[in-house]
Design a protein around this motif. Structure first.
Motif, PDB file in Angstrom:
ATOM      1  N   VAL A  80       1.147  -1.079  -0.031  1.00 17.30           N
ATOM      2  CA  VAL A  80      -0.072  -0.475   0.368  1.00 17.30           C
ATOM      3  C   VAL A  80       0.798   1.418  -0.024  1.00 17.30           C
ATOM      4  CG1 VAL A  80      -1.406   1.234   1.151  1.00 17.30           C
ATOM      5  CG2 VAL A  80      -1.524  -0.768   0.910  1.00 17.30           C
ATOM      6  N   ARG A  81       1.897   1.182   0.447  1.00 15.09           N
ATOM      7  CA  ARG A  81       2.711   2.359   0.467  1.00 15.09           C
ATOM      8  C   ARG A  81       3.578   2.621  -0.563  1.00 15.09           C
ATOM      9  NH1 ARG A  81       4.155  -0.051   5.871  1.00 15.09           N
ATOM     10  NH2 ARG A  81       5.933  -0.735   5.511  1.00 15.09           N
ATOM     11  N   MET A  82       3.812   1.292  -1.253  1.00 19.05           N
ATOM     12  CA  MET A  82       4.043   1.677  -2.341  1.00 19.05           C
ATOM     13  C   MET A  82       3.540   2.337  -3.640  1.00 19.05           C
ATOM     14  SD  MET A  82       7.342  -1.805  -2.022  1.00 19.05           S
ATOM     15  CE  MET A  82       8.119  -0.932  -3.906  1.00 19.05           C
ATOM     16  N   LEU A  83       2.100   1.658  -3.478  1.00 23.24           N
ATOM     17  CA  LEU A  83       1.225   1.657  -4.079  1.00 23.24           C
ATOM     18  C   LEU A  83       0.671   3.748  -4.435  1.00 23.24           C
ATOM     19  CD1 LEU A  83      -0.148   0.746  -6.481  1.00 23.24           C
ATOM     20  CD2 LEU A  83      -2.140   0.287  -4.780  1.00 23.24           C
ATOM     21  N   GLY A  84       1.027   3.745  -2.722  1.00 21.86           N
ATOM     22  CA  GLY A  84       0.775   5.169  -2.796  1.00 21.86           C
ATOM     23  C   GLY A  84       1.542   6.109  -3.633  1.00 21.86           C
ATOM     24  N   ASN A  85       2.893   5.903  -4.461  1.00 19.96           N
ATOM     25  CA  ASN A  85       3.773   6.200  -4.898  1.00 19.96           C
ATOM     26  C   ASN A  85       2.836   6.650  -5.708  1.00 19.96           C
ATOM     27  OD1 ASN A  85       5.478   7.256  -2.678  1.00 19.96           O
ATOM     28  ND2 ASN A  85       6.815   5.394  -2.845  1.00 19.96           N
ATOM     29  N   LEU A  86       2.302   5.825  -6.627  1.00 18.10           N
ATOM     30  CA  LEU A  86       2.335   6.183  -7.902  1.00 18.10           C
ATOM     31  C   LEU A  86       1.081   7.461  -8.534  1.00 18.10           C
ATOM     32  CD1 LEU A  86       1.529   4.251 -10.809  1.00 18.10           C
ATOM     33  CD2 LEU A  86      -0.022   3.417  -9.882  1.00 18.10           C
ATOM     34  N   GLY A  87       0.599   7.851  -7.397  1.00 16.43           N
ATOM     35  CA  GLY A  87       0.097   9.413  -7.545  1.00 16.43           C
ATOM     36  C   GLY A  87       0.829  10.427  -7.759  1.00 16.43           C
ATOM     37  N   HIS A  88       1.878  10.157  -7.842  1.00 19.52           N
ATOM     38  CA  HIS A  88       2.772  11.025  -7.520  1.00 19.52           C
ATOM     39  C   HIS A  88       3.974  10.926  -8.803  1.00 19.52           C
ATOM     40  CE1 HIS A  88       0.970  12.431  -3.818  1.00 19.52           C
ATOM     41  NE2 HIS A  88       1.796  11.465  -3.362  1.00 19.52           N
ATOM     42  N   THR A  89       3.693  10.103  -9.249  1.00 24.63           N
ATOM     43  CA  THR A  89       4.829   9.862 -11.251  1.00 24.63           C
ATOM     44  C   THR A  89       4.498   9.629 -12.275  1.00 24.63           C
ATOM     45  OG1 THR A  89       4.852   7.410 -10.309  1.00 24.63           O
ATOM     46  CG2 THR A  89       6.193   8.258  -9.820  1.00 24.63           C
ATOM     47  N   LEU A  90       4.361  10.182 -13.249  1.00 22.32           N
ATOM     48  CA  LEU A  90       4.350  10.055 -14.516  1.00 22.32           C
ATOM     49  C   LEU A  90       4.645   9.194 -15.389  1.00 22.32           C
ATOM     50  CD1 LEU A  90       2.959  13.975 -15.118  1.00 22.32           C
ATOM     51  CD2 LEU A  90       1.844  11.915 -14.270  1.00 22.32           C
ATOM     52  N   GLU A  91       3.381   9.334 -16.442  1.00 20.13           N
ATOM     53  CA  GLU A  91       5.130   7.921 -17.031  1.00 20.13           C
ATOM     54  C   GLU A  91       5.679   9.198 -18.399  1.00 20.13           C
ATOM     55  OE1 GLU A  91       3.332   4.517 -20.813  1.00 20.13           O
ATOM     56  OE2 GLU A  91       2.344   6.877 -20.552  1.00 20.13           O
ATOM     57  N   HIS A 143       7.943   0.880 -12.147  1.00 20.78           N
ATOM     58  CA  HIS A 143       7.683  -0.072 -11.216  1.00 20.78           C
ATOM     59  C   HIS A 143       6.941   0.082 -10.077  1.00 20.78           C
ATOM     60  CE1 HIS A 143       8.990  -2.367  -7.225  1.00 20.78           C
ATOM     61  NE2 HIS A 143       8.948  -1.519  -6.218  1.00 20.78           N
ATOM     62  N   TYR A 144       5.850   1.361  -9.499  1.00 24.33           N
ATOM     63  CA  TYR A 144       4.129   1.317  -9.521  1.00 24.33           C
ATOM     64  C   TYR A 144       3.609   0.916  -9.744  1.00 24.33           C
ATOM     65  CZ  TYR A 144       7.687   4.044  -6.555  1.00 24.33           C
ATOM     66  OH  TYR A 144       8.537   5.085  -5.257  1.00 24.33           O
ATOM     67  N   VAL A 171      -3.493 -10.306 -11.445  1.00 23.61           N
ATOM     68  CA  VAL A 171      -3.796 -11.393 -10.212  1.00 23.61           C
ATOM     69  C   VAL A 171      -4.934 -11.711  -8.483  1.00 23.61           C
ATOM     70  CG1 VAL A 171      -1.868 -12.718  -9.212  1.00 23.61           C
ATOM     71  CG2 VAL A 171      -1.170 -11.595 -10.769  1.00 23.61           C
ATOM     72  N   LYS A 172      -5.145 -10.312  -8.944  1.00 21.13           N
ATOM     73  CA  LYS A 172      -5.967  -9.882  -7.910  1.00 21.13           C
ATOM     74  C   LYS A 172      -5.678 -10.667  -6.165  1.00 21.13           C
ATOM     75  CE  LYS A 172     -10.127 -10.620 -11.065  1.00 21.13           C
ATOM     76  NZ  LYS A 172      -8.969 -10.747 -12.228  1.00 21.13           N
ATOM     77  N   ILE A 173      -4.777 -10.406  -6.312  1.00 21.21           N
ATOM     78  CA  ILE A 173      -4.248 -10.393  -4.677  1.00 21.21           C
ATOM     79  C   ILE A 173      -5.119  -9.354  -3.806  1.00 21.21           C
ATOM     80  CG2 ILE A 173      -1.751  -9.957  -3.559  1.00 21.21           C
ATOM     81  CD1 ILE A 173      -0.087  -9.458  -5.406  1.00 21.21           C
ATOM     82  N   GLY A 174      -5.208  -8.785  -3.713  1.00 18.22           N
ATOM     83  CA  GLY A 174      -6.657  -8.290  -3.058  1.00 18.22           C
ATOM     84  C   GLY A 174      -7.261  -9.082  -2.919  1.00 18.22           C
ATOM     85  N   GLN A 205     -10.233  -7.852  12.084  1.00 15.61           N
ATOM     86  CA  GLN A 205     -10.596  -6.248  11.773  1.00 15.61           C
ATOM     87  C   GLN A 205      -9.516  -5.849  11.214  1.00 15.61           C
ATOM     88  OE1 GLN A 205     -12.941  -3.668  12.657  1.00 15.61           O
ATOM     89  NE2 GLN A 205     -14.249  -5.958  13.122  1.00 15.61           N
ATOM     90  N   GLU A 206      -7.982  -5.989  11.782  1.00 14.81           N
ATOM     91  CA  GLU A 206      -6.749  -5.710  10.730  1.00 14.81           C
ATOM     92  C   GLU A 206      -6.939  -5.793   9.102  1.00 14.81           C
ATOM     93  OE1 GLU A 206      -1.754  -6.067  11.433  1.00 14.81           O
ATOM     94  OE2 GLU A 206      -3.267  -7.657  12.589  1.00 14.81           O
ATOM     95  N   ALA A 207      -7.438  -7.267   8.976  1.00 15.04           N
ATOM     96  CA  ALA A 207      -7.338  -7.383   7.888  1.00 15.04           C
ATOM     97  C   ALA A 207      -8.706  -6.364   7.308  1.00 15.04           C
ATOM     98  CB  ALA A 207      -7.966  -8.638   7.593  1.00 15.04           C
ATOM     99  N   LEU A 208      -9.681  -5.755   7.575  1.00  7.22           N
ATOM    100  CA  LEU A 208     -10.361  -4.773   6.951  1.00  7.22           C
ATOM    101  C   LEU A 208     -10.254  -3.863   7.186  1.00  7.22           C
ATOM    102  CD1 LEU A 208     -13.758  -4.632   6.589  1.00  7.22           C
ATOM    103  CD2 LEU A 208     -14.099  -3.827   8.342  1.00  7.22           C
ATOM    104  N   GLU A 209      -9.200  -3.359   8.113  1.00  9.22           N
ATOM    105  CA  GLU A 209      -8.477  -2.060   8.242  1.00  9.22           C
ATOM    106  C   GLU A 209      -7.782  -1.886   6.664  1.00  9.22           C
ATOM    107  OE1 GLU A 209      -5.408   0.867  10.485  1.00  9.22           O
ATOM    108  OE2 GLU A 209      -6.037  -1.467  11.153  1.00  9.22           O
ATOM    109  N   ILE A 210      -6.852  -2.977   6.751  1.00  9.06           N
ATOM    110  CA  ILE A 210      -5.704  -2.620   5.628  1.00  9.06           C
ATOM    111  C   ILE A 210      -6.459  -3.112   4.049  1.00  9.06           C
ATOM    112  CG2 ILE A 210      -3.668  -4.167   4.138  1.00  9.06           C
ATOM    113  CD1 ILE A 210      -3.386  -5.076   6.860  1.00  9.06           C
ATOM    114  N   LEU A 211      -7.762  -3.591   3.705  1.00  6.76           N
ATOM    115  CA  LEU A 211      -8.515  -3.639   3.218  1.00  6.76           C
ATOM    116  C   LEU A 211      -9.109  -1.921   2.345  1.00  6.76           C
ATOM    117  CD1 LEU A 211      -9.348  -5.431   0.329  1.00  6.76           C
ATOM    118  CD2 LEU A 211     -11.478  -5.927   1.864  1.00  6.76           C
ATOM    119  N   CYS A 212      -9.593  -1.735   3.468  1.00  2.92           N
ATOM    120  CA  CYS A 212      -9.620  -0.097   3.026  1.00  2.92           C
ATOM    121  C   CYS A 212      -8.136   0.368   2.877  1.00  2.92           C
ATOM    122  CB  CYS A 212     -10.401   0.212   4.098  1.00  2.92           C
ATOM    123  SG  CYS A 212     -12.455  -0.673   4.821  1.00  2.92           S
ATOM    124  N   ASP A 213      -7.901   0.453   3.514  1.00  2.00           N
ATOM    125  CA  ASP A 213      -6.767   1.400   3.246  1.00  2.00           C
ATOM    126  C   ASP A 213      -5.811   1.321   1.519  1.00  2.00           C
ATOM    127  OD1 ASP A 213      -4.251   3.336   3.043  1.00  2.00           O
ATOM    128  OD2 ASP A 213      -3.072   1.800   4.419  1.00  2.00           O
TER     129      ASP A 213
END
Length: 454
Positions: free
Chosen positions: A6-17, A46-47, A57-60, A84-92
């Motif tokens: 999740v942390r690494m994917l969040g960087n996609l919004g700050h990078t462009l092709e 990478h992101y 792959v539908k890892i989520g 609850q932890e899984a639900l929190e991560i899923l929402c994130d």
């Protein structure tokens, strides 16, 4: 591993092709696309690959399985904690996937985001957790258009500051400064809308139940998701426009600041554009707020129903005639603010729904009653100005159509087709309504007489 993803994917919004492509031999040509956050094309690939894996792959789905069921060898408290932890991560994860879509990204990013989130929702059996719905609906409530800082204005301000520092005249007059903000398509809204349409069979009933719970004040629903205080205050935005905004930030059941800028009223309106069938059971709940003793909820219900009934893309007024009649009765509400909202809503209905002759007749009667019997001068003046302006536009449109019946022919024997701007037909106004406006000419108030005459 999911938190790291999740942390690494969040960087996609700050990078462009990358806008350029490499050349043979290992060299590169062109400039790599970088954002204000310093992202480059290598990081983008990478992101993007992470998002692509989530989509293909539908890892989520693994997180969904953890939310639905947990290992039986754990004690009940540990199972609840893991769930609850899984639900929190899923929402994130869902929030991050939708947020990472940038307006300058290629369409593949939005497509992968849609598939990745939809796969998680479709994996649920029966009801979808309200926390998951909350993560999607908050982007819907933000609307399809957003205001962003104008890069041209930033550059212009920097040029003016530099000239001032060098004690030189400004590069251009203040009147030619670009606007500080510009409108931009909201890519997160578009992704959330596509997710809802893609999973409508699975998600429509849970969303309707959630909205009904929020509108009805169900404490179990309210305490389980992020909630915006619906007490609105009047503020002025960066463009100098007066707007109504929630008076408090959104807070979760744990007291943490959550999403802001979206509430149940704006979400309900946007859903009529995306999936109107979801609102089948919601419209009645909204209409029940029309008789709420407190002014705030009654005014917001009046405003929302007015927008829904007058929307060109909907036929809600036809399908819910009883609710429409209940809404019309707010024309005689004791609160002036609500009656002013009704005037705007009624005129908007005549503008957009002139083909609904039966309903327009009821609207004409309500406007005529306001012009004749409303005790507030401000409300009557608003009604006079709105009706006269709409009638003026309709009259001009009719004259233009009459003039266009004989096509203009140039010397080259080519016919110029008439241009048309959408306005209602003049027949949408009843004689009773026009007479009510005319009768205000004999008003004792000078401003009301003048507005009725002109």
């Amino acid at each position: 591993i999911f938190r790291v993803m999740v942390r690494m994917l969040g960087n996609l919004g700050h990078t462009l092709e990358s806008s350029g492509s490499g050349v043979d031999g290992g060299g590169t040509s062109g400039n790599s696309a970088e954002t204000s956050c310093g992202g480059n094309s290598n990081n983008y690939e990478h992101y993007f690959r992470i998002l692509e894996l989530l989509s293909e792959v539908k890892i989520g789905v693994v997180l969904v399985e953890l939310v639905r069921s947990t290992p039986t060898d754990l004690d009940p408290s540990a199972e609840d904690e893991l769930r609850q932890e899984a639900l929190e991560i899923l929402c994130d994860l869902i929030r991050t996937i939708i947020t990472c879509v940038h307006v300058d990204h290629p369409p593949e990013v939005a497509a992968h985001a849609e598939v990745a989130v939809a796969a998680c929702i479709e994996e649920f059996d029966g009801s979808v957790p309200v926390q998951v719905l909350d993560e999607i609906l908050v982007f819907v409530g933000a609307g399809p258009i957003q205001w962003v800082t104008n890069p041209a204005a930033v550059r212009a301000a920097a040029a003016v500051a530099l000239a001032k520092k060098k004690r030189q005249p400004p590069p251009f007059p203040q009147s030619e400064m670009p606007p500080a903000q510009i409108q931009q398509t909201n890519p997160q809204y578009l992704v959330a809308a596509k997710i809802i349409r893609r999973t409508e069979d699975k998600i429509s009933s849970p969303i309707a139940a959630l909205l009904n719970g929020l509108l009805g004040g169900d404490t179990d629903v309210v305490t389980s998701i992020s909630v915006v205080d619906l007490t609105e205050t009047t503020t002025t935005d960066a463009r100098g426009k007066t707007v109504s905004t929630p008076s408090a930030a959104a807070v979760t059941s744990t007291g943490q600041v959550a999403h802001t800028g979206a509430d149940v009223w704006s979400i309900t309106y946007e859903l009529h554009r995306i999936a109107p069938q979801i609102l089948t059971t919601v419209i009645g709940t909204v209409a029940s707020s029309l008789v709420y003793p407190e002014v705030g909820p009654r005014w917001r219900a009046t405003k929302l129903l007015g927008r829904l009934f007058a929307a060109r893309s909907s036929n809600i007024a036809v399908k819910f005639r009883i609710c429409f009649s209940q809404w019309l009765r707010r024309s005689a509400d004791t609160e002036q603010k609500i009656r002013e909202t009704m005037v705007k809503g009624l005129v908007s209905f005549l503008t957009n729904k002139s083909h609904e002759t039966d309903l327009c007749q009821d609207v004409n009667e309500s406007l005529a009653t306001i012009l004749t019997k409303d005790p507030s001068l401000d409300v009557r003046l608003l009604a006079i100005r709105q009706v006269c302006e709409l009638a003026h536009n309709a009259t001009n449109d009719a004259i233009s159509d009459t003039a266009a019946t004989t096509p203009s022919t140039t010397t080259s024997n080519t016919t110029t087709p008439p241009s048309r701007t959408y306005t209602p037909d003049i027949s949408v106004f009843s004689a009773e309504l026009l007479l009510a406006v005319a009768n205000r000419v004999s008003s004792k108030n000078k401003t009301e007489r003048r507005d009725a005459i002109t």
